[in-house]
Design an enzyme around this catalytic site. Sequence first.
Site, PDB file in Angstrom:
ATOM      1  N   SER A  51       0.842  -1.197   0.000  1.00 27.38           N
ATOM      2  CA  SER A  51       0.000   0.000   0.000  1.00 27.38           C
ATOM      3  C   SER A  51       0.882   1.254   0.000  1.00 27.38           C
ATOM      4  O   SER A  51       1.668   1.459  -0.919  1.00 27.38           O
ATOM      5  CB  SER A  51      -0.948  -0.036   1.208  1.00 27.38           C
ATOM      6  OG  SER A  51      -1.938   0.960   1.112  1.00 27.38           O
ATOM      7  N   HIS A  84      -4.820  -5.524  -1.299  1.00 27.22           N
ATOM      8  CA  HIS A  84      -5.732  -5.266  -0.183  1.00 27.22           C
ATOM      9  C   HIS A  84      -6.817  -6.320  -0.026  1.00 27.22           C
ATOM     10  O   HIS A  84      -7.726  -6.146   0.793  1.00 27.22           O
ATOM     11  CB  HIS A  84      -6.383  -3.887  -0.351  1.00 27.22           C
ATOM     12  CG  HIS A  84      -5.452  -2.744  -0.095  1.00 27.22           C
ATOM     13  ND1 HIS A  84      -4.596  -2.260  -1.063  1.00 27.22           N
ATOM     14  CD2 HIS A  84      -5.241  -1.984   1.002  1.00 27.22           C
ATOM     15  CE1 HIS A  84      -3.904  -1.245  -0.574  1.00 27.22           C
ATOM     16  NE2 HIS A  84      -4.285  -1.050   0.691  1.00 27.22           N
ATOM     17  N   GLU A 110      -2.006  -2.821  -7.946  1.00 25.70           N
ATOM     18  CA  GLU A 110      -3.220  -3.127  -7.177  1.00 25.70           C
ATOM     19  C   GLU A 110      -3.723  -1.819  -6.601  1.00 25.70           C
ATOM     20  O   GLU A 110      -2.989  -0.839  -6.543  1.00 25.70           O
ATOM     21  CB  GLU A 110      -2.928  -4.147  -6.070  1.00 25.70           C
ATOM     22  CG  GLU A 110      -1.951  -3.681  -4.994  1.00 25.70           C
ATOM     23  CD  GLU A 110      -2.578  -2.869  -3.883  1.00 25.70           C
ATOM     24  OE1 GLU A 110      -3.760  -3.128  -3.542  1.00 25.70           O
ATOM     25  OE2 GLU A 110      -1.909  -1.960  -3.347  1.00 25.70           O
TER      26      GLU A 110
END
Length: 298
Positions: free
Chosen positions: A109, A271, A201
Amino acid sequence: MKKPESLKKGDKVAIVCTARKFSRLEAESAIELLKSWGLEVVLGATIDLDNYQLGGTDEERAADFNQQLKDPSIKAIWCARGGYGTVRIIDDIDFTAFIENPKWIIGFSDVTVLHSHIHNLGVETIHGLMAFSIPKSTPESRDSLYKVLFGRELVYTIAPEVENKLGEGEGEVVGGNLSIIYSLLGSKSSMNTAGKILFIEDLDEYLYHVDRMMHNLKRNGLLDNLRGLIVGGMTDMHDNAIPFGYDAKQIILSILKDKDYPIAFNFPAGHGEVNLALPMGRKAKLSVEESKVELKFV
């Protein structure tokens, strides 16, 4: 690419905040996991700090990270959680000692800032679970992180998607969170993707913004000359009252319609429920077939 030394029992792993705050209580599951692997846990000075959303001030988070980088007894730095904040300290981190004696940097992330910046320094990192992720993590996610840290063979085989683009490609795996990659464009932390396998992602984005980001990556050349594209979880995407008209897969395929490299969708990293560890900067062979998708690190 330099590869940090594989861990062995008795090695020390530091848990630090580069972004959102994280407490000692929240760290218990991560500490238990590391101890079960025979590792010693060091909690950084930023654990338990509370600066609104962040785990301490920018100065405190940079100082903690720098301390762990310079400490030769620390063999890996595990970022506590993502959110936002790593980009605020990246230019205050001294990587001099790290380049000479690299250690594993772990997270995903917001930690994509570190993956991208460190890739340009020529050192492998690990895109994988963070300390915050452990209570809800799957056994296969934890096992994959163990394999990378301890130098085990790493081969992933997943089910195919009808939208996949078949083919084979070999190159270093790079990338991470699409929004972060997009935000780093034009900076010294933006990576060169030519000849590499790009992984992307994202979470909680509007579809029109996914389209905007992908077009910007294309216009900046990051989607040219790839050896393959791996699309992880595009999780909890949103649409407007007037629909955008394409879902995330369709957006990506429309933008890459003139490219001939393999594309694999729904790779279990990011995630989503499963977050398989990816050693960033390491060469891998991507095979996208009708019956399966295989990613084999070499």
